[in-house]
Design a protein around this motif. Structure first.
Motif, PDB file in Angstrom:
ATOM      1  N   ASP A  22       5.293  -6.045   3.556  1.00 44.60           N
ATOM      2  CA  ASP A  22       4.271  -5.045   3.819  1.00 44.60           C
ATOM      3  C   ASP A  22       4.957  -3.792   4.354  1.00 44.60           C
ATOM      4  O   ASP A  22       6.124  -3.829   4.760  1.00 44.60           O
ATOM      5  N   VAL A  23       4.228  -2.700   4.377  1.00 41.78           N
ATOM      6  CA  VAL A  23       4.826  -1.407   4.728  1.00 41.78           C
ATOM      7  C   VAL A  23       5.350  -1.391   6.163  1.00 41.78           C
ATOM      8  O   VAL A  23       6.511  -1.043   6.407  1.00 41.78           O
ATOM      9  N   LYS A  24       4.537  -1.784   7.125  1.00 39.02           N
ATOM     10  CA  LYS A  24       4.913  -1.659   8.539  1.00 39.02           C
ATOM     11  C   LYS A  24       6.166  -2.441   8.921  1.00 39.02           C
ATOM     12  O   LYS A  24       7.062  -1.884   9.569  1.00 39.02           O
ATOM     13  N   PRO A  25       6.309  -3.713   8.534  1.00 42.48           N
ATOM     14  CA  PRO A  25       7.558  -4.413   8.861  1.00 42.48           C
ATOM     15  C   PRO A  25       8.778  -3.834   8.152  1.00 42.48           C
ATOM     16  O   PRO A  25       9.883  -3.866   8.697  1.00 42.48           O
ATOM     17  N   LEU A  26       8.598  -3.270   6.959  1.00 42.40           N
ATOM     18  CA  LEU A  26       9.717  -2.638   6.242  1.00 42.40           C
ATOM     19  C   LEU A  26      10.148  -1.340   6.928  1.00 42.40           C
ATOM     20  O   LEU A  26      11.337  -1.017   6.945  1.00 42.40           O
TER      21      LEU A  26
END
Length: 316
Positions: free
Chosen positions: A178-182
């Motif tokens: 997902d965007v946030k962990p990346l």
């Protein structure tokens, strides 16, 4: 200057680092996934096969069931594989692809729920014009709009995330991409990505949520002004109860995850909340609609009855 290296894969930390708990989680998520496939598959089949359910409401319900099957299939099969694997890796391309389809299907569901609320508003507040307003052509166009508009949202996040440089650890503090962990792993400037996540995803999800609430507000006001009867209001709203329950289950966790900014302390919370909207909600949707909707229950009984009757005739 930080050492920028080409990332070929990420290591998904998953749900737990405790080895003994992984078989337990595997069984739980396998059951959830199978119930999802059977439940949503059954609703999809009956909305196609049963002529009594060939109406706008059930056309959109069929779309929602199809969405829920696809939505959970983006993450759950990979989770199940990783729970049995010693090395829980995902390729860079696989990660971006998973991110794209996760946001594409999630945004589609948000818009589709708003469309379903508009359908209920039209049916209750303008019943005489309902067949004209919600004609088969209009229903197809509204469903197509929900699917097509979400392509842009997903494309923005997947392209912008793929352009980042990753120089920190390759360990992704999540059980899917997902965007946030990346963004936590990126050494590039992620301010634009965070802004896009807040504005684009926030606009799609909260915009659709606002339109859904607006539809229900007009339904309540219209019924109170026209009939001034709590009994009629209760009867009308009971037809919307299934949809409203699904709306709350979907928008609550999504709003919590994507509206507040990313931080190291919030990632564990986000991971727990992600289980709700990626795995639990798609399973609950068919249960909610089946338990609360008399027409769906009757259609299921008729299909099973006709199937049993056909089997008995073949045996005799």
């Amino acid at each position: 200057m930080e050492n920028v290296t080409t990332v070929n894969e990420f290591l998904l930390l998953g749900l737990t680092s405790v080895q003994q708990l992984q078989p337990f989680f595997f069984v739980i998520f396998l059951i959830i996934y199978l119930i999802n496939l059977v439940g949503n598959g059954a609703i999809l089949v009956i909305t196609i096969l049963e002529p009594k359910l060939h109406s706008p409401m059930y056309f959109f319900l069929g779309n929602l069931s199809c969405l829920d099957i696809c939505y959970s299939s983006v993450t759950l099969p990979k989770i199940l594989i990783n729970l049995l694997s010693a090395r829980r890796t995902i390729s860079f391309l696989g990660c971006i692809t998973q991110l794209y389809f996760f946001h594409f299907l999630g945004s589609t569901e948000a818009v589709l729920l708003a469309v379903m609320a508009f359908d209920r508003f039209t049916a209750i507040c303008n019943p005489l014009c309902y067949p004209v307003i919600m004609s088969p052509k209009v229903c197809i166009l509204l469903a197509a709009m929900a699917w097509i508009t979400s392509i842009f949202n997903a494309l923005v996040h997947s392209v912008m995330t793929a352009r980042l440089n990753f120089c920190h650890s390759q360990e992704l503090n999540h059980f899917f991409c997902d965007v946030k962990p990346l963004l936590e792993l990126a050494c590039s400037n992620t301010l634009l990505n965070q802004w896009l996540l807040f504005v684009v995803t926030g606009s799609v999800s909260m915009g659709a949520f606002f339109l859904t609430l607006l539809s229900y507000f007009y339904i309540i006001c219209s019924l109170l002004l026209k009939h001034k009867s709590c009994r009629i209001l209760h009867k009308a709203l009971s037809t919307c109860a299934s949809h409203f329950t699904v709306v709350c289950l979907f928008y609550g966790p999504v709003g919590f995850t994507y509206i507040h900014p990313a931080s190291a302390t919030s990632m564990t919370q986000d991971r727990m909340v992600a289980i709700v909207y990626s795995a639990v909600t798609p399973v609950l949707n068919p249960l909610i609609y089946t338990l609360r909707n008399k027409e769906v229950r009757l259609a299921l009984k008729e299909i099973f009855r006709s199937k049993l009757f056909k089997d008995c005739r073949q045996h005799h």
